[in-house]
Structure formats: C-alpha cells, structure tokens
Design a protein around this motif. Structure first.
Motif, short mmCIF file in Angstrom:
data_model
loop_
_atom_site.label_atom_id
_atom_site.label_comp_id
_atom_site.label_asym_id
_atom_site.label_seq_id
_atom_site.Cartn_x
_atom_site.Cartn_y
_atom_site.Cartn_z
N TYR A 295 -1.17 2.57 9.07
CA TYR A 295 0.51 2.62 8.79
C TYR A 295 1.25 3.67 8.40
O TYR A 295 1.71 4.96 8.27
N CYS A 296 1.59 2.82 6.95
CA CYS A 296 2.41 3.80 5.92
C CYS A 296 1.48 4.86 5.26
O CYS A 296 2.31 5.51 4.90
N LEU A 297 0.04 4.89 5.39
CA LEU A 297 -0.60 6.26 4.91
C LEU A 297 -0.06 7.20 5.67
O LEU A 297 0.44 8.47 5.09
N GLU A 298 -0.65 6.31 6.89
CA GLU A 298 -0.10 8.06 7.32
C GLU A 298 1.57 8.82 7.52
O GLU A 298 2.00 9.70 8.43
N ASN A 299 2.47 7.51 7.92
CA ASN A 299 3.68 7.46 8.00
C ASN A 299 4.85 7.90 7.10
O ASN A 299 6.27 8.67 6.53
N CYS A 300 4.29 6.98 5.77
CA CYS A 300 5.99 7.15 4.25
C CYS A 300 5.54 8.47 3.64
O CYS A 300 4.67 8.75 3.23
N PRO A 301 6.49 9.06 3.39
CA PRO A 301 6.99 10.01 2.89
C PRO A 301 7.00 9.52 1.09
O PRO A 301 6.95 7.79 0.65
N GLN A 302 7.48 10.02 -0.15
CA GLN A 302 7.34 9.65 -1.74
C GLN A 302 8.89 8.41 -1.39
O GLN A 302 9.90 8.81 -0.76
N CYS A 303 8.18 7.62 -2.06
CA CYS A 303 8.96 6.29 -1.79
C CYS A 303 10.04 5.44 -3.16
O CYS A 303 8.53 5.38 -3.08
N ARG A 304 10.35 5.66 -4.07
CA ARG A 304 10.56 4.40 -5.36
C ARG A 304 10.21 3.24 -4.70
O ARG A 304 10.38 2.37 -6.24
N MET A 305 10.20 2.78 -3.39
CA MET A 305 9.36 1.10 -3.32
C MET A 305 8.26 1.33 -3.09
O MET A 305 7.44 0.26 -3.41
N THR A 306 7.37 2.32 -3.39
CA THR A 306 5.99 2.19 -3.99
C THR A 306 5.71 1.44 -5.16
O THR A 306 4.24 0.77 -5.02
N LYS A 307 6.02 1.63 -6.34
CA LYS A 307 5.99 1.20 -7.34
C LYS A 307 5.90 -0.60 -7.08
O LYS A 307 5.11 -1.51 -7.77
N TYR A 308 6.61 -1.12 -6.02
CA TYR A 308 7.15 -2.79 -6.39
C TYR A 308 5.41 -3.30 -5.47
O TYR A 308 5.19 -4.18 -5.69
N ASN A 309 5.26 -2.36 -4.52
CA ASN A 309 4.17 -3.01 -3.49
C ASN A 309 3.17 -2.40 -4.41
O ASN A 309 1.84 -3.38 -4.28
N ARG A 310 2.61 -1.52 -5.26
CA ARG A 310 1.54 -1.84 -6.43
C ARG A 310 1.76 -2.98 -7.11
O ARG A 310 0.87 -3.75 -7.44
N LEU A 311 2.82 -3.39 -7.97
CA LEU A 311 3.35 -5.09 -8.57
C LEU A 311 2.55 -5.82 -7.86
O LEU A 311 1.68 -6.87 -8.37
N LEU A 312 2.94 -5.96 -6.39
CA LEU A 312 2.57 -6.54 -6.10
C LEU A 312 1.07 -7.03 -5.55
O LEU A 312 0.08 -7.77 -5.48
N HIS A 313 0.52 -5.52 -5.32
CA HIS A 313 -0.41 -5.63 -5.12
C HIS A 313 -2.13 -6.26 -5.96
O HIS A 313 -2.99 -6.49 -5.72
N ASN A 314 -1.47 -5.65 -7.32
CA ASN A 314 -2.77 -5.91 -7.97
C ASN A 314 -1.84 -7.08 -9.08
O ASN A 314 -2.80 -8.14 -9.59
N LEU A 315 -1.14 -7.60 -8.77
CA LEU A 315 -0.76 -9.86 -9.07
C LEU A 315 -1.96 -10.49 -7.83
O LEU A 315 -2.08 -11.19 -8.43
N LYS A 316 -2.21 -9.89 -6.51
CA LYS A 316 -2.76 -10.57 -5.86
C LYS A 316 -4.93 -10.34 -6.16
O LYS A 316 -5.66 -11.40 -6.12
N ARG A 317 -4.94 -9.73 -7.09
CA ARG A 317 -5.81 -8.76 -7.60
C ARG A 317 -6.17 -9.86 -8.73
O ARG A 317 -7.91 -9.96 -9.02
#
Length: 369
Positions: free
Chosen positions: A340-362
């Motif tokens: 859903y995010c891939l199809e709908n989200c425009p550029q957003c400052r929250m992406t950097k936080y989501n990347r951090l969460l994703h990388n920590l889980k890996r």
C-alpha cells in the motif's frame, strides 16, 4: 582556549584531534534516541496500534496566507478548509496532549500562522499547559504593531521559510516583496536575550539552486544570527525539481559551518524517496497533523487521500478518543502494508525512520556493538 582555537575565532571550536566541533542537526534521524519509550512502541503499528501519544503534533492555525509560492502544496486544502481554528478548542487539545505525554507542538501551515488573530494567546496557552512550541513561518508578519520581540522567547525553535537567495527572485517565486522583511525579522529574533533556536528553511528547486548564490545567502544568514540553514527538495511539482547533485551544493557550503552555524542538507537525499521504499510505515505515530478546521490526520502527506482521510475532529471529540479510535486503527493497519505504501506514499520525511526500523530487524548479531 588553545592557540589553534584562538586562530579560528570565537565562533569555532576544535576537538582534541583538530576537527571542527559541529552542532547537532536539529532536523535529523538521531533525535529518535531522545525518546527511548516511543521508539520500540512504533513496532506495535505492524500488527496492532501504538497507543503512546505522538512525540510532537503539527498544528495549522489558519488557511490564510500572504504569499503565493509556486510550489505550494496547500492551495487545494485551503479552499476546502475553514479560515482558522477556534481558540477554545485549543485549550482542551493542549491539555489532552500534555496529559497524554506529547512533548511539543509545531505551529505551521496550511496558511501563515502569524496571521491567525489569536496567535499570541494560542502560543501562550500551549506553554501554560507545559508544551514546548516550535514555529514554521514565512517571517514577514512576525512583528506587526504591538508585538514585542520578547514574545518569541516562548518558542523553543523558529524556522523561517526563505526559499530564495536574493530579493528579486524571492518576489518572483513567492509573489511578495518580503525578502528584506524576513532578514530583518531574523536579526531581531537573534537579539532576544532568551532566544529560540533559529533556522532558515529553503525549498530547493531548479529556479533557486545556483551554488554560488546559495553560498552568498548562507553567509548572510550566518551573519544575521541563524543557527542553521535547512535545505529540502521541492515535492509534488515535478516541473520544478532541481537536478543538481546535492554533493556539489554541499561542496560550496560546508566550509561555512562553524560551531554555531550548520548546513543541513540530508533531506535533499532522504526526502527524495517515493513509496516509503516499499516498507510498512510504522513511524507515522511519531507525529500527527491537525488542520485549521480541527481535523486530525494520521499522515500529513496523505491527508487528501479519501482512504486515509480525517480520523476525527477536535471540535467534536477529544484527541484521546480520536487517537484510540477505530478510524485510526483502520489507517494504521493499512499503513502496515508495504505494498500500500509503495503504491500510494509520496516523498516523506518519515521514510528514514522506517528504514531504520527495518534495518534493525535485519541485524543478525544483536548482542554486540
């Protein structure tokens, strides 16, 4: 002070290895570490709801504006939104937010917040409830007759939107002859005894991205007392996008930094990503958006999407009920879907936080630094 520091002057300090001691970015990923209880709670948005209140709230006071910026994203929303929020509604809202654990309120657009008739009273009301207050303003109406400079000590930070390196281009891009007014406002704010942190925002477009002009502007801002210059890319206007390499721009500016003045250009890269990088959006609960008609939105970048519309309105319900309500739960579940995010989200400052969460889980070796 060491001999080397004396050579550099009072505005510069070197660490023991001879590197410039640079102030922290006031707009950066590392600030998440200041909220150790909130960061792990974001993971709850993946299969449930983070019920902790947002760290800060973005609040629009009015839809009125005295400028007409070429890249304005709020023109349509202004047409749909009543002119201004009600002061009485803010008393209840601020009390609710403070009791729930929110730290600060950013007073900002859709319109120019200083044009709201109760701007002074509303700001003092937030402070009376123990909330910290930040302000994003175009800077042209900070000092109408009767408003004293010392009032702005109520703010923890103020960022003035400049967006042009010189007066003629400012008038062309923003439809108003306000460049010198803004610089004078910056100078006045810098002289306040208990002054807020002062930043200058700059939306980078293909019309205002000349590195040499930016360098001249940065020097002027430093001399006027700004603490930082924040560069970010234009969004939602493809025809205005700058194609200059951000590294080239930084090469022209970085040596102007001192221990009191910084250039923040991370957003030129971080805020260019579409679709939230295909990740679930878990970081939305760090903040929330309240518009001038009292509507509460999960996301400021999707507030015109019929699927992720208003979660409620503070004119009709307490914020705590909206935050715990079914509409928010539905939108959180939707945002947890990467597709859903891939199809709908425009550029957003929250992406950097989501990347951090994703990388920590890996991370495969969590017991080691």
């Amino acid at each position: 002070m060491t001999e080397m520091n004396q050579t550099l002057g009072a505005d510069n300090v070197l660490d023991p290895l001879g590197a410039l001691v640079r102030p922290p970015d006031e707009i950066g990923l590392e600030k998440i570490l200041l909220f150790p209880e909130k960061f792990p709670a974001l993971e709850l948005n993946l299969r449930g709801v983070d019920h902790l209140y947002p760290v800060s709230v973005e609040l629009s006071l009015t839809s009125r504006c005295n400028l007409s910026c070429l890249w304005c994203c709020d023109l349509e929303s202004r047409a749909l939104c009543p002119d201004r929020i009600d002061l009485n509604d803010l008393d209840s809202l601020f009390g609710d937010l403070a009791q729930g654990g929110t730290k600060g309120v950013t007073i900002e657009g859709g319109g120019e917040p200083t044009l709201w008739p109760h701007f002074v009273e509303g700001t003092k009301l937030a402070r009376a409830h123990g909330l910290s207050v930040g302000l994003i303003t175009n800077g042209t109406n900070l000092f109408p007759q009767g408003r004293e400079e010392d009032f702005y000590s109520n703010f923890q930070w103020i960022r003035l939107s400049l967006d042009a390196p010189e007066a003629e281009l400012y008038k062309k891009l923003k439809g108003y002859d306000g460049f010198d007014i803004l610089l004078d406002s910056l100078s006045k704010l810098a002289k306040i005894k208990s002054r807020p942190v002062l930043g200058v925002g700059y939306v980078l477009t293909c019309l205002n991205d000349d590195p040499a002009a930016l360098r001249r502007l940065a020097l002027r801002l430093r001399e006027r007392g700004a603490d930082y210059l924040h560069l970010r890319p234009v969004v939602d206007h493809d025809e205005l996008v700058s194609h200059r390499d951000p590294r080239i721009i930084l090469d022209h500016l970085r040596d102007l930094e001192t221990s009191k003045f910084t250039i923040n250009a991370k957003a030129l890269i971080d805020n260019q990503v579409f679709g939230n990088d295909g990740l679930p959006c878990l970081a939305h609960s760090l903040s929330t958006v309240i518009t001038a008609d009292g509507s509460v939105f999960l996301c400021g970048r999707l507030n015109d999407d019929p699927v992720t519309g208003s979660m409620g309105n503070i004119k009709n319900d307490y914020f705590k009920d909206i935050w715990a309500g079914e509409k928010r739960r539905e939108q959180v579940a939707l945002s947890a879907q990467g597709q859903y995010c891939l199809e709908n989200c425009p550029q957003c400052r929250m992406t950097k936080y989501n990347r951090l969460l994703h990388n920590l889980k890996r991370v495969k070796t969590p017991d080691f630094i």
